[in-house]
Motif scaffolding. Sequence first.
Motif, PDB file in Angstrom:
ATOM      1  N   HIS A  53       0.803  -1.218   0.000  1.00 38.84           N
ATOM      2  CA  HIS A  53       0.000   0.000   0.000  1.00 38.84           C
ATOM      3  C   HIS A  53       0.837   1.270   0.000  1.00 38.84           C
ATOM      4  O   HIS A  53       0.358   2.346  -0.367  1.00 38.84           O
ATOM      5  CB  HIS A  53      -0.905   0.007   1.232  1.00 38.84           C
ATOM      6  N   LEU A  54       2.110   1.174   0.383  1.00 35.19           N
ATOM      7  CA  LEU A  54       2.971   2.348   0.549  1.00 35.19           C
ATOM      8  C   LEU A  54       3.894   2.517  -0.657  1.00 35.19           C
ATOM      9  O   LEU A  54       4.447   1.545  -1.179  1.00 35.19           O
ATOM     10  CB  LEU A  54       3.806   2.186   1.819  1.00 35.19           C
ATOM     11  N   ALA A  55       4.069   3.751  -1.094  1.00 31.81           N
ATOM     12  CA  ALA A  55       5.043   4.083  -2.137  1.00 31.81           C
ATOM     13  C   ALA A  55       5.519   5.512  -1.916  1.00 31.81           C
ATOM     14  O   ALA A  55       4.889   6.299  -1.202  1.00 31.81           O
ATOM     15  CB  ALA A  55       4.444   3.932  -3.526  1.00 31.81           C
ATOM     16  N   ARG A  56       6.632   5.844  -2.542  1.00 35.02           N
ATOM     17  CA  ARG A  56       7.144   7.209  -2.482  1.00 35.02           C
ATOM     18  C   ARG A  56       6.888   7.887  -3.822  1.00 35.02           C
ATOM     19  O   ARG A  56       7.237   7.349  -4.872  1.00 35.02           O
ATOM     20  CB  ARG A  56       8.636   7.217  -2.157  1.00 35.02           C
ATOM     21  N   VAL A  57       6.282   9.051  -3.765  1.00 33.53           N
ATOM     22  CA  VAL A  57       5.935   9.798  -4.977  1.00 33.53           C
ATOM     23  C   VAL A  57       6.747  11.088  -5.001  1.00 33.53           C
ATOM     24  O   VAL A  57       6.788  11.833  -4.015  1.00 33.53           O
ATOM     25  CB  VAL A  57       4.429  10.122  -5.018  1.00 33.53           C
ATOM     26  N   THR A  58       7.403  11.341  -6.138  1.00 35.47           N
ATOM     27  CA  THR A  58       8.182  12.565  -6.311  1.00 35.47           C
ATOM     28  C   THR A  58       7.571  13.403  -7.432  1.00 35.47           C
ATOM     29  O   THR A  58       7.334  12.905  -8.541  1.00 35.47           O
ATOM     30  CB  THR A  58       9.646  12.245  -6.637  1.00 35.47           C
ATOM     31  N   HIS A  59       7.295  14.658  -7.116  1.00 30.70           N
ATOM     32  CA  HIS A  59       6.714  15.587  -8.092  1.00 30.70           C
ATOM     33  C   HIS A  59       7.310  16.969  -7.867  1.00 30.70           C
ATOM     34  O   HIS A  59       7.366  17.443  -6.732  1.00 30.70           O
ATOM     35  CB  HIS A  59       5.182  15.635  -7.939  1.00 30.70           C
ATOM     36  N   ALA A  60       7.799  17.558  -8.941  1.00 30.21           N
ATOM     37  CA  ALA A  60       8.396  18.899  -8.881  1.00 30.21           C
ATOM     38  C   ALA A  60       9.499  18.963  -7.831  1.00 30.21           C
ATOM     39  O   ALA A  60       9.636  19.960  -7.117  1.00 30.21           O
ATOM     40  CB  ALA A  60       7.317  19.947  -8.592  1.00 30.21           C
ATOM     41  N   SER A 118       9.351  14.991  -2.574  1.00 28.82           N
ATOM     42  CA  SER A 118       8.977  13.591  -2.361  1.00 28.82           C
ATOM     43  C   SER A 118       8.078  13.465  -1.137  1.00 28.82           C
ATOM     44  O   SER A 118       8.262  14.169  -0.134  1.00 28.82           O
ATOM     45  CB  SER A 118      10.222  12.717  -2.179  1.00 28.82           C
ATOM     46  N   SER A 119       7.131  12.550  -1.228  1.00 26.11           N
ATOM     47  CA  SER A 119       6.250  12.274  -0.098  1.00 26.11           C
ATOM     48  C   SER A 119       5.851  10.807  -0.122  1.00 26.11           C
ATOM     49  O   SER A 119       5.861  10.164  -1.183  1.00 26.11           O
ATOM     50  CB  SER A 119       4.995  13.156  -0.146  1.00 26.11           C
ATOM     51  N   TYR A 120       5.518  10.277   1.045  1.00 24.56           N
ATOM     52  CA  TYR A 120       5.065   8.902   1.145  1.00 24.56           C
ATOM     53  C   TYR A 120       3.549   8.866   1.033  1.00 24.56           C
ATOM     54  O   TYR A 120       2.846   9.644   1.684  1.00 24.56           O
ATOM     55  CB  TYR A 120       5.522   8.284   2.471  1.00 24.56           C
ATOM     56  N   ARG A 121       3.074   7.965   0.206  1.00 30.57           N
ATOM     57  CA  ARG A 121       1.644   7.821  -0.014  1.00 30.57           C
ATOM     58  C   ARG A 121       1.197   6.458   0.509  1.00 30.57           C
ATOM     59  O   ARG A 121       1.686   5.424   0.056  1.00 30.57           O
ATOM     60  CB  ARG A 121       1.313   7.944  -1.501  1.00 30.57           C
ATOM     61  N   TYR A 122       0.281   6.502   1.455  1.00 28.71           N
ATOM     62  CA  TYR A 122      -0.211   5.287   2.092  1.00 28.71           C
ATOM     63  C   TYR A 122      -1.572   4.898   1.503  1.00 28.71           C
ATOM     64  O   TYR A 122      -2.209   5.675   0.803  1.00 28.71           O
ATOM     65  CB  TYR A 122      -0.350   5.503   3.599  1.00 28.71           C
ATOM     66  N   GLY A 123      -2.009   3.681   1.835  1.00 29.18           N
ATOM     67  CA  GLY A 123      -3.347   3.246   1.453  1.00 29.18           C
ATOM     68  C   GLY A 123      -3.588   3.251  -0.046  1.00 29.18           C
ATOM     69  O   GLY A 123      -4.708   3.521  -0.490  1.00 29.18           O
ATOM     70  N   HIS A 133       8.018   4.904  15.940  1.00 28.77           N
ATOM     71  CA  HIS A 133       7.454   4.960  14.596  1.00 28.77           C
ATOM     72  C   HIS A 133       8.402   5.743  13.701  1.00 28.77           C
ATOM     73  O   HIS A 133       8.936   6.778  14.109  1.00 28.77           O
ATOM     74  CB  HIS A 133       6.078   5.635  14.627  1.00 28.77           C
ATOM     75  N   TRP A 134       8.597   5.242  12.464  1.00 24.97           N
ATOM     76  CA  TRP A 134       9.460   5.928  11.507  1.00 24.97           C
ATOM     77  C   TRP A 134       8.647   6.341  10.292  1.00 24.97           C
ATOM     78  O   TRP A 134       7.931   5.504   9.706  1.00 24.97           O
ATOM     79  CB  TRP A 134      10.614   5.021  11.071  1.00 24.97           C
ATOM     80  N   GLN A 135       8.749   7.609   9.912  1.00 27.36           N
ATOM     81  CA  GLN A 135       8.062   8.098   8.726  1.00 27.36           C
ATOM     82  C   GLN A 135       8.498   7.287   7.508  1.00 27.36           C
ATOM     83  O   GLN A 135       9.683   7.096   7.262  1.00 27.36           O
ATOM     84  CB  GLN A 135       8.388   9.575   8.507  1.00 27.36           C
ATOM     85  N   GLY A 136       7.528   6.787   6.760  1.00 26.57           N
ATOM     86  CA  GLY A 136       7.850   5.995   5.585  1.00 26.57           C
ATOM     87  C   GLY A 136       8.289   4.588   5.899  1.00 26.57           C
ATOM     88  O   GLY A 136       8.668   3.853   4.987  1.00 26.57           O
ATOM     89  N   GLU A 137       8.263   4.213   7.168  1.00 29.64           N
ATOM     90  CA  GLU A 137       8.639   2.843   7.576  1.00 29.64           C
ATOM     91  C   GLU A 137      10.012   2.447   7.042  1.00 29.64           C
ATOM     92  O   GLU A 137      10.255   1.313   6.641  1.00 29.64           O
ATOM     93  CB  GLU A 137       7.568   1.848   7.115  1.00 29.64           C
ATOM     94  N   MET A 138      10.944   3.397   7.083  1.00 26.76           N
ATOM     95  CA  MET A 138      12.237   3.190   6.443  1.00 26.76           C
ATOM     96  C   MET A 138      13.117   2.152   7.112  1.00 26.76           C
ATOM     97  O   MET A 138      14.143   1.761   6.561  1.00 26.76           O
ATOM     98  CB  MET A 138      12.984   4.527   6.364  1.00 26.76           C
ATOM     99  N   VAL A 139      12.764   1.691   8.305  1.00 28.82           N
ATOM    100  CA  VAL A 139      13.581   0.670   8.948  1.00 28.82           C
ATOM    101  C   VAL A 139      13.100  -0.734   8.610  1.00 28.82           C
ATOM    102  O   VAL A 139      13.696  -1.716   9.059  1.00 28.82           O
ATOM    103  CB  VAL A 139      13.614   0.855  10.487  1.00 28.82           C
ATOM    104  N   LEU A 140      12.039  -0.862   7.826  1.00 30.76           N
ATOM    105  CA  LEU A 140      11.608  -2.181   7.384  1.00 30.76           C
ATOM    106  C   LEU A 140      12.492  -2.622   6.225  1.00 30.76           C
ATOM    107  O   LEU A 140      12.785  -1.849   5.313  1.00 30.76           O
ATOM    108  CB  LEU A 140      10.144  -2.158   6.956  1.00 30.76           C
TER     109      LEU A 140
END
Length: 290
Positions: free
Chosen positions: A113-120, A123-128, A184-191
């Motif tokens: 469900h999670l991905a990273r989206v980069t625009h202009a 970057s932001s993490y998009r959940y769900g 808790h880590w933003q973007g679950e980067m420790v997984l």
Amino acid sequence: MSDFTKITVVSVTGLQSLADGALLAIEQSMRSLPGSRGLLMSPARPTHLPSDIMHIAVKPFGYLEYSLFMLYALGEFIRTEFVLVVQNDGWVLNGSNWRDEFFDYDYLGAPVHLARVTHAGQSSYRYGFEWLPYLNNPECRVENIYNGGFSLRSKRLLEAPRKLGLEFKIPVPGVCPGPPFALHWQGEMVLEDVWLCLTVRRDLEDCGLRLPNLGVAREFSIEHAIPAFHTPDIISNIFGHHSRLRKIRDLTLKQIDYGLRPEQVGLVYGEQWIVDEFNKNNYQISWANP
């Protein structure tokens, strides 16, 4: 005929309470991959360990250390070209859906469900699955994550983080609301699967390792159905699955525990199609209590 002698079906857990379920996932997956090897790594050897499955003891550990073990240590114990990582909540659903094309990749798992989206440049993490609308936008880059709980990995991939000296950096965490409280880590980067697919993916690909596109990943496994991306015919052709909602309980009876009640299934997109696949493959479902 596919050569499954290339594969070790492996489950690693630092929690002994999960070892029996992990062993069942190994056994069920090996039945679908004749000729494969089996390996369970847990703190204690299960009482009824089949003779064709090896056990290696590990000390008890939690999920952060699990990630580090999978990234930097698992390769030391593997003698085959590939491993199929399984868990008590992820195993081969339908072995007849195996495709030898899967051997073309060094890491392969279900889209999550999670991905990273980069625009202009931002970057932001998009959940769900909120990343889905950006897929066809040429001005956006969508970096998908492929689930590690049921995943195919090459020996090259297992060895790469140590050989390449890829550092696992732990960012400053937040604290989840509680009780119980947790980090808790933003973007679950420790997984470990997030780290492989986002943090070091370019390093891996620069060295010739191959990760899949969304289409191949979708055919390999499913975690949860993605709106406008999964259909019943696609799910019926999927090789494996992984989800906390579905846990294997008994191999003889092919029984699983489902984390939903029957009336809740229709509220989750595509979950009924997944239930139908379990029924078609003769699983008995124990539903959650009201």
